[in-house]
Design a protein around this motif. Sequence first.
Motif, short mmCIF file in Angstrom:
data_model
loop_
_atom_site.label_atom_id
_atom_site.label_comp_id
_atom_site.label_asym_id
_atom_site.label_seq_id
_atom_site.Cartn_x
_atom_site.Cartn_y
_atom_site.Cartn_z
N VAL A 2 0.84 -1.20 0.00
CA VAL A 2 0.00 0.00 0.00
C VAL A 2 0.87 1.25 0.00
O VAL A 2 0.57 2.25 -0.69
N LYS A 3 1.97 1.23 0.75
CA LYS A 3 2.86 2.40 0.79
C LYS A 3 3.42 2.72 -0.60
O LYS A 3 3.53 3.89 -0.99
N PHE A 4 3.78 1.67 -1.34
CA PHE A 4 4.32 1.91 -2.68
C PHE A 4 3.24 2.41 -3.64
O PHE A 4 3.50 3.27 -4.49
N TYR A 5 2.04 1.85 -3.51
CA TYR A 5 0.93 2.36 -4.35
C TYR A 5 0.66 3.83 -4.03
O TYR A 5 0.40 4.64 -4.94
N ASP A 6 0.70 4.19 -2.75
CA ASP A 6 0.48 5.58 -2.36
C ASP A 6 1.52 6.49 -2.99
O ASP A 6 1.20 7.59 -3.47
N ARG A 7 2.77 6.03 -3.00
CA ARG A 7 3.84 6.85 -3.58
C ARG A 7 3.63 7.00 -5.09
O ARG A 7 3.86 8.08 -5.66
N ARG A 22 -4.05 -1.16 -5.15
CA ARG A 22 -4.10 -0.64 -3.78
C ARG A 22 -5.41 -1.08 -3.12
O ARG A 22 -5.43 -1.47 -1.95
#
Length: 396
Positions: A2-7, A22
């Motif tokens: 999720v952190k990478f999708y947010d970025r 995500r």
Amino acid sequence: AVKFYDRALLIDEDFFNATMNRAVALGFLNRIEGAIEGFFRASYLEPSSVNVKYNLGSILQMHGRFSEALESYDRALSLEPDSAEVNWNKSLLLLLQGNYAEGWPLYEWRLKRDELSADYPQFQQPLWRGKTELSGKRLLIHVEQGLGDMVQFCRFVPELVSRGAEVILQVQKPLMPLISTLVSDVSLIAKGDPLPEFDLYCPLMSLPYALGLTTETIPSFDSYLSADPLKVEDWRNKLGPSNLLRVGVVWSGRPEHKNDHNRSISLDALSPILDLPVEWHSLQKEYRASDVDLLSTLDQLHQHQEALSDFSDTAALIENMDLVVTVDTSVAHVACALGKPTWILLPYLSDFRWLLDRSDSPWYPSATLYRQKEPGDWLPVFAKLTEDLAEKIDAY
């Protein structure tokens, strides 16, 4: 993830793949409202995407929102009626709900899934789906899916024999001795061995569809397989007498299984139950690396992996138990097919064969089902299991 999708979405807020994936990840994290919001956003970005509606249905199904899941699958099918993945997932949900009339026909879509189509053999002979007269025909039932599936669905073979078929049943090698006790007038062929001549063929798990199965017409027997009497006696002598309740236990299945993270339990989580005054016997042949160190400290849990060469050995050991406690693995099916009282620990979203909201099974009279009330939460299951075991110990 999720952190990478947010970025990624900080760079491009309209990045469709990141938005959809995500949402899937949030669903697996049990953040269901955030997942649904993400799917709606993905649907806005690509209104004609079948995958958005399919994945939304899968996540809703995972969280027990079944009517919404069916609606989402139907929206996906309105865009792509011949989607094997969507039709197959819809079939699993219908079967889970006990809707066999619609579920089993749709379950045939599994044969066209990219992931599995290569695993299904193609023969020149005609497929049998219940419409052709069987009398005098040689019918091949070929292996598909897991060991537990073979144990559960081989029950339909006697019906085929009663219709006059000469049945050739292909079986996984570890199950050959056990399945040979099903019915005498069937030819068993080990998977991988050359096949004899036959007239028709049918995948094992197409039998419910071919036979028009409903929940009311499931062939339910107290037992339909049996253990080798000599091996049962050998185990009886090996185990010796006992004044305690003998319980066989299985806490984990194959790590490769798609749903293993939900169905298996760590030995550490299960170990408090092992302090009950019971003669515990592990029915597992293999152990996780994470369980090995703890296993060596649990003197109350007898291990037999070196003596379990195939399922006929496991069956004979099970026959010497008073009770089997197991997660959803092939051993659960073997114990139930032998008619042994079997307590099966199920995740929140169980496999379709266990249906919904019931502690019994129309497939197995000897089964008692213990279900999670919330995803991932085994504590109430263990509490109920401990309570029921204590009662059984007192009555022994």
